[in-house]
Design an enzyme around this catalytic site. Structure first.
Site, PDB file in Angstrom:
ATOM      1  N   ARG A 144     -23.269  -0.848  -4.547  1.00 42.00           N
ATOM      2  CA  ARG A 144     -22.544  -0.638  -3.284  1.00 42.00           C
ATOM      3  C   ARG A 144     -23.534   0.065  -2.364  1.00 42.00           C
ATOM      4  O   ARG A 144     -23.663   1.293  -2.368  1.00 42.00           O
ATOM      5  CB  ARG A 144     -21.292   0.197  -3.504  1.00 42.00           C
ATOM      6  CG  ARG A 144     -20.494   0.392  -2.202  1.00 42.00           C
ATOM      7  CD  ARG A 144     -19.034   0.481  -2.492  1.00 42.00           C
ATOM      8  NE  ARG A 144     -18.264   0.903  -1.334  1.00 42.00           N
ATOM      9  CZ  ARG A 144     -17.070   0.453  -1.032  1.00 42.00           C
ATOM     10  NH1 ARG A 144     -16.517  -0.478  -1.776  1.00 42.00           N
ATOM     11  NH2 ARG A 144     -16.409   0.908   0.006  1.00 42.00           N
ATOM     12  N   ASP A 199       0.827  -1.203   0.000  1.00 40.86           N
ATOM     13  CA  ASP A 199       0.000   0.000   0.000  1.00 40.86           C
ATOM     14  C   ASP A 199       0.868   1.263   0.000  1.00 40.86           C
ATOM     15  O   ASP A 199       0.705   2.154  -0.838  1.00 40.86           O
ATOM     16  CB  ASP A 199      -0.888  -0.022   1.246  1.00 40.86           C
ATOM     17  CG  ASP A 199      -2.239   0.624   1.029  1.00 40.86           C
ATOM     18  OD1 ASP A 199      -2.661   0.770  -0.133  1.00 40.86           O
ATOM     19  OD2 ASP A 199      -2.874   0.986   2.026  1.00 40.86           O
ATOM     20  N   HIS A 257     -18.583  -4.792   2.598  1.00 39.93           N
ATOM     21  CA  HIS A 257     -18.533  -3.544   1.853  1.00 39.93           C
ATOM     22  C   HIS A 257     -19.879  -3.128   1.289  1.00 39.93           C
ATOM     23  O   HIS A 257     -20.023  -2.015   0.789  1.00 39.93           O
ATOM     24  CB  HIS A 257     -17.520  -3.667   0.709  1.00 39.93           C
ATOM     25  CG  HIS A 257     -16.117  -3.875   1.180  1.00 39.93           C
ATOM     26  ND1 HIS A 257     -15.469  -2.971   1.992  1.00 39.93           N
ATOM     27  CD2 HIS A 257     -15.242  -4.886   0.984  1.00 39.93           C
ATOM     28  CE1 HIS A 257     -14.246  -3.410   2.250  1.00 39.93           C
ATOM     29  NE2 HIS A 257     -14.088  -4.569   1.669  1.00 39.93           N
ATOM     30  N   LYS A 264     -14.520  -4.572  -9.771  1.00 42.48           N
ATOM     31  CA  LYS A 264     -15.948  -4.694 -10.096  1.00 42.48           C
ATOM     32  C   LYS A 264     -16.344  -3.695 -11.179  1.00 42.48           C
ATOM     33  O   LYS A 264     -17.172  -4.000 -12.039  1.00 42.48           O
ATOM     34  CB  LYS A 264     -16.789  -4.505  -8.830  1.00 42.48           C
ATOM     35  CG  LYS A 264     -16.680  -5.667  -7.851  1.00 42.48           C
ATOM     36  CD  LYS A 264     -17.640  -5.530  -6.680  1.00 42.48           C
ATOM     37  CE  LYS A 264     -17.163  -4.518  -5.681  1.00 42.48           C
ATOM     38  NZ  LYS A 264     -15.905  -4.925  -4.987  1.00 42.48           N
ATOM     39  N   SER A 309     -12.682  -5.466  -4.879  1.00 44.65           N
ATOM     40  CA  SER A 309     -12.091  -4.176  -5.215  1.00 44.65           C
ATOM     41  C   SER A 309     -12.796  -3.464  -6.366  1.00 44.65           C
ATOM     42  O   SER A 309     -13.863  -3.858  -6.824  1.00 44.65           O
ATOM     43  CB  SER A 309     -10.598  -4.344  -5.548  1.00 44.65           C
ATOM     44  OG  SER A 309     -10.412  -4.853  -6.854  1.00 44.65           O
ATOM     45  N   ASP A 360      -6.089   5.501  -4.919  1.00 47.05           N
ATOM     46  CA  ASP A 360      -6.177   4.393  -3.970  1.00 47.05           C
ATOM     47  C   ASP A 360      -5.046   3.432  -4.340  1.00 47.05           C
ATOM     48  O   ASP A 360      -5.119   2.745  -5.358  1.00 47.05           O
ATOM     49  CB  ASP A 360      -7.532   3.684  -4.062  1.00 47.05           C
ATOM     50  CG  ASP A 360      -7.768   2.741  -2.897  1.00 47.05           C
ATOM     51  OD1 ASP A 360      -6.776   2.305  -2.288  1.00 47.05           O
ATOM     52  OD2 ASP A 360      -8.929   2.437  -2.591  1.00 47.05           O
ATOM     53  N   ASP A 403     -12.152   5.652  -3.898  1.00 49.20           N
ATOM     54  CA  ASP A 403     -12.753   4.329  -4.087  1.00 49.20           C
ATOM     55  C   ASP A 403     -13.613   4.249  -5.347  1.00 49.20           C
ATOM     56  O   ASP A 403     -14.053   3.144  -5.715  1.00 49.20           O
ATOM     57  CB  ASP A 403     -13.620   3.959  -2.884  1.00 49.20           C
ATOM     58  CG  ASP A 403     -12.799   3.552  -1.674  1.00 49.20           C
ATOM     59  OD1 ASP A 403     -11.701   2.994  -1.866  1.00 49.20           O
ATOM     60  OD2 ASP A 403     -13.248   3.800  -0.542  1.00 49.20           O
ATOM     61  N   GLU A 439      -4.926   7.908  -0.302  1.00 48.04           N
ATOM     62  CA  GLU A 439      -5.549   7.285   0.864  1.00 48.04           C
ATOM     63  C   GLU A 439      -4.619   7.280   2.070  1.00 48.04           C
ATOM     64  O   GLU A 439      -5.064   7.355   3.216  1.00 48.04           O
ATOM     65  CB  GLU A 439      -5.977   5.853   0.534  1.00 48.04           C
ATOM     66  CG  GLU A 439      -6.723   5.186   1.671  1.00 48.04           C
ATOM     67  CD  GLU A 439      -7.158   3.769   1.342  1.00 48.04           C
ATOM     68  OE1 GLU A 439      -8.099   3.289   1.991  1.00 48.04           O
ATOM     69  OE2 GLU A 439      -6.557   3.142   0.447  1.00 48.04           O
ATOM     70  N   ILE A 458      -3.919   0.620  -3.059  1.00 47.61           N
ATOM     71  CA  ILE A 458      -4.405  -0.757  -3.149  1.00 47.61           C
ATOM     72  C   ILE A 458      -5.850  -0.753  -2.676  1.00 47.61           C
ATOM     73  O   ILE A 458      -6.141  -0.504  -1.508  1.00 47.61           O
ATOM     74  CB  ILE A 458      -3.596  -1.750  -2.298  1.00 47.61           C
ATOM     75  CG1 ILE A 458      -2.225  -2.008  -2.901  1.00 47.61           C
ATOM     76  CG2 ILE A 458      -4.345  -3.094  -2.213  1.00 47.61           C
ATOM     77  CD1 ILE A 458      -1.454  -3.108  -2.209  1.00 47.61           C
ATOM     78  N   ASP A 459      -6.743  -1.036  -3.584  1.00 45.04           N
ATOM     79  CA  ASP A 459      -8.147  -1.197  -3.240  1.00 45.04           C
ATOM     80  C   ASP A 459      -8.441  -2.697  -3.230  1.00 45.04           C
ATOM     81  O   ASP A 459      -8.228  -3.372  -4.233  1.00 45.04           O
ATOM     82  CB  ASP A 459      -9.034  -0.487  -4.279  1.00 45.04           C
ATOM     83  CG  ASP A 459     -10.500  -0.522  -3.893  1.00 45.04           C
ATOM     84  OD1 ASP A 459     -10.835   0.026  -2.831  1.00 45.04           O
ATOM     85  OD2 ASP A 459     -11.298  -1.104  -4.651  1.00 45.04           O
ATOM     86  N   THR A 498      -7.810  -4.934   0.027  1.00 45.53           N
ATOM     87  CA  THR A 498      -6.694  -5.511   0.784  1.00 45.53           C
ATOM     88  C   THR A 498      -6.881  -6.994   1.055  1.00 45.53           C
ATOM     89  O   THR A 498      -5.916  -7.763   1.040  1.00 45.53           O
ATOM     90  CB  THR A 498      -6.496  -4.758   2.110  1.00 45.53           C
ATOM     91  OG1 THR A 498      -7.700  -4.799   2.877  1.00 45.53           O
ATOM     92  CG2 THR A 498      -6.137  -3.304   1.852  1.00 45.53           C
TER      93      THR A 498
END
Length: 345
Positions: free
Chosen positions: A274, A61, A233, A260, A257, A147, A287, A84, A149-150, A152
């Site tokens: 979401r 990250d 999420h 999608k 992540s 971001d 995000d 982030e 790393i979206d 984790t």
């Protein structure tokens, strides 16, 4: 802003091709994706998974943000970055080992890595939009959002995660690069406002890529959802009810992540929800910026659960929006209607 002013700004934005911004963004996300792949290969082991040790993703990250922010600062020094992460944790005395690993994987000295990470500390709240490069700004605020790393948990499982970079001007996302290192052997999705969405190999230097488009399905009952592997999420119980109301029987396409968004953009799924999981929660801009423009430029539609456009003009969060709905655009209104009734908003 009056209507004439909005039209003028929109015309100026559409006239810009963002060639140099796209070139730098693609190279930065490619480099960060390779760093993440190396960390995943070298540091994620059966032992770390058994211990639920998150240190490998922490290294990736921070290193990813250092690489991307370093590249953006070198190319566009006056354009701030909303990232982030910040380096506060890494600067602690007890973080010496972690700090060294981050610097090693980023290919920088520790001092340079920390400074690059903190280049992502811009606050884009209204009234705080200085440091704009006039060469790419029409008026008002221009900044990147990242971001590093979206996803984790997907990263730690050796499955899907994303490096997501977007460029925002005057509250509009105008460019996005979505790196998906484990999707189909590694791919990038890119989009520039008004120029369509493309798929590129994660390796190499290609910027042309292959044009992608959303699913052509027009009957919502024939569609399928794209859902997280993890249930935390989004409200997946509500998703089941919504699917039933829409007459959808197909199994969900499950993936972690912002991948999608890539799945919707290239037609693997036609709907991504979401849904809010708790009152008062607001989505973070990093995000959704890159994923949103990729879907929209692939022919889809992205709004919040009330059907409102996502508003990126308010700071680090989408304060005027609740949740997100992304579809192929063929039946978006119907999905919004059912979602609104299902979650009582």
């Amino acid at each position: 802003m009056d209507t004439v002013g909005f039209i003028i700004i929109s015309a100026k934005l559409s006239a810009m091709n963002y060639e140099s911004e796209l070139k730098v963004a693609v190279a930065a996300v490619r480099a960060a994706s390779k760093v993440c792949q190396q960390v995943q290969a070298n540091l994620v082991t059966a032992a770390t998974l058994e211990k639920k040790d998150k240190s490998p993703v922490t290294v990736a990250d921070f290193a990813s943000q250092a690489v991307v922010c370093g590249a953006l600062r070198a190319a566009f020094p006056s354009v701030p970055v909303v990232g982030e992460e910040d380096s506060k944790e890494l600067r602690e005395d007890e973080a010496a080992e972690l700090r060294a690993k981050v610097a090693q994987h980023a290919g920088m000295s520790e001092a340079d890595a920390l400074d690059a990470i903190d280049h992502g500390g811009f606050d884009p709240a209204p009234g705080n939009q200085g440091g704009v490069n006039p060469a790419i700004s029409v008026s008002g605020g221009t900044y990147w959002t990242l971001d590093p790393i979206d996803g984790t948990k997907g990263f730690l499982r050796g499955e899907q995660y994303a490096v997501a970079l977007g460029l925002i001007e005057n509250g509009q996302v105008v460019l996005g690069v979505l790196g998906c290192p484990n999707l189909d052997g590694g791919l990038l999705m890119t989009a520039v406002r008004g120029q369509g969405a493309k798929k590129l190999a994660i390796d190499g230097e290609d910027l042309e890529g292959e044009t992608v488009g959303v699913s052509a399905i027009e009957d919502v009952a024939q569609a399928n959802f794209c859902e997280s592997v993890e249930s935390g999420h989004s409200d997946q119980d509500a998703s089941v009810k919504i699917a039933a109301e829409l007459g959808i029987t197909a199994e969900p396409y499950r993936i972690d992540s912002q991948c999608k968004y890539a799945a919707v953009a290239r037609g693997d799924a036609a709907i991504y929800l979401r849904l809010p999981t708790r009152p008062g929660y607001r989505e973070k801009i990093w995000d959704h910026a890159a994923g949103m423009i990729v879907v929209e430029e692939a022919g889809g539609t992205v709004t919040d659960v009330l059907g409102n456009p996502l508003d990126f003009s308010l700071g680090r969060q989408l304060d005027h929006n609740r949740g997100v709905i992304a579809t192929n655009g063929k039946f978006h209104g119907r999905v919004v209607e059912v979602v609104r009734d299902a979650i009582n908003v």
